[in-house]
Design an enzyme around this catalytic site. Structure first.
Site, short mmCIF file in Angstrom:
data_model
loop_
_atom_site.label_atom_id
_atom_site.label_comp_id
_atom_site.label_asym_id
_atom_site.label_seq_id
_atom_site.Cartn_x
_atom_site.Cartn_y
_atom_site.Cartn_z
N VAL A 13 0.86 -1.18 0.00
CA VAL A 13 0.00 0.00 0.00
C VAL A 13 0.90 1.22 0.00
O VAL A 13 2.04 1.17 0.44
CB VAL A 13 -0.97 0.03 1.21
CG1 VAL A 13 -2.02 -1.06 1.07
CG2 VAL A 13 -0.24 -0.09 2.52
N SER A 14 0.38 2.33 -0.52
CA SER A 14 1.19 3.52 -0.71
C SER A 14 1.39 4.35 0.55
O SER A 14 2.38 5.06 0.67
CB SER A 14 0.57 4.41 -1.79
OG SER A 14 0.52 3.70 -2.99
N THR A 15 0.45 4.30 1.47
CA THR A 15 0.56 5.12 2.68
C THR A 15 0.20 4.29 3.90
O THR A 15 -0.45 3.25 3.81
CB THR A 15 -0.38 6.33 2.63
OG1 THR A 15 -1.72 5.87 2.73
CG2 THR A 15 -0.19 7.16 1.37
N GLN A 18 -3.53 3.40 4.51
CA GLN A 18 -4.20 2.30 3.81
C GLN A 18 -3.91 0.98 4.52
O GLN A 18 -2.97 0.87 5.30
CB GLN A 18 -3.70 2.25 2.36
CG GLN A 18 -4.07 3.48 1.56
CD GLN A 18 -3.41 3.47 0.19
OE1 GLN A 18 -2.21 3.27 0.07
NE2 GLN A 18 -4.21 3.68 -0.84
N THR A 43 5.22 4.18 -0.59
CA THR A 43 5.03 4.47 -2.00
C THR A 43 5.89 3.55 -2.85
O THR A 43 6.97 3.14 -2.44
CB THR A 43 5.36 5.95 -2.30
OG1 THR A 43 5.23 6.14 -3.71
CG2 THR A 43 6.77 6.32 -1.91
#
Length: 192
Positions: A13-15, A18, A43
């Site tokens: 997941v990017s952050t 999430q 990221t």
């Protein structure tokens, strides 16, 4: 000697806001054991993805890496293709659950070739846009290269007057490296 291939999973997941839960559930449903799921919560724009690096170090010939989506594997198309190609060359297959694409079997090589062509086209488009931007910037009067430090003209004047390195660096605050770079520039300009 290992007798059987392993199913390995990768989720990202990017952050930190999430959750990996949904991806992990999908990987487990696809038959990946929980202790063989590697994750990153950051990221994809960086190569410093510890989970991905551990996964790639763990994966061996005949293993299969399962990822929920293609964009989870790489920061962009070219990066994702690089990971896929590296694995393919080591005999490691990759399956993407979302679209059913796989690098396994006879179709696997064709998938790699198509992805490589997409990556090359993406690189060419980026190069075209970059060059177009540079041309437009030059036309608008933008100067490229190193910015001139406010102390450079004073340092150049002192160097041309024959001042010693210590004197110039003390009076202007430039570094010794800058002094010698400016001195070389003066010498080269005099030759031309």
């Amino acid at each position: 000697m290992r007798l059987k291939m392993a199913l390995l999973g990768y989720a990202r997941v990017s952050t930190s806001h999430q959750k990996l839960t949904h991806q992990i559930m999908e990987l487990k449903s696809a038959g990946v054991r929980e202790d063989r799921i590697f994750t990153d919560m950051m990221t994809g724009a960086t190569d410093e993805r510890e989970g991905l690096q551990r996964l790639l170090a763990r994966a061996e010939k005949d293993d299969v890496i399962i990822c929920t989506k293609m964009d989870r594997l790489g920061r962009n198309t070219a990066d994702m293709i690089h990971v896929v190609d590296t694995c393919y060359k080591k005999g490691i297959a990759i399956r993407f659950l979302e679209n059913g694409l796989s690098t396994e079997g006879t179709m696997g090589k064709m998938v790699i070739q198509i992805l490589a062509a997409v990556a090359e086209a993406e690189r060419e488009r980026i190069l075209e846009r970059t060059n177009g931007g540079r041309i437009a910037a030059l036309a608008a009067g933008v100067k490229f290269g190193r910015k001139i430090h406010p102390r450079t003209p004073a340092a150049l004047t002192l160097i041309l007057q024959g001042e010693a390195v210590n004197s110039v660096t003390d009076k202007t605050g430039i570094s010794r490296a800058t002094y010698f770079r400016l001195k070389r520039k003066i010498k080269n300009d005099a030759k031309n």
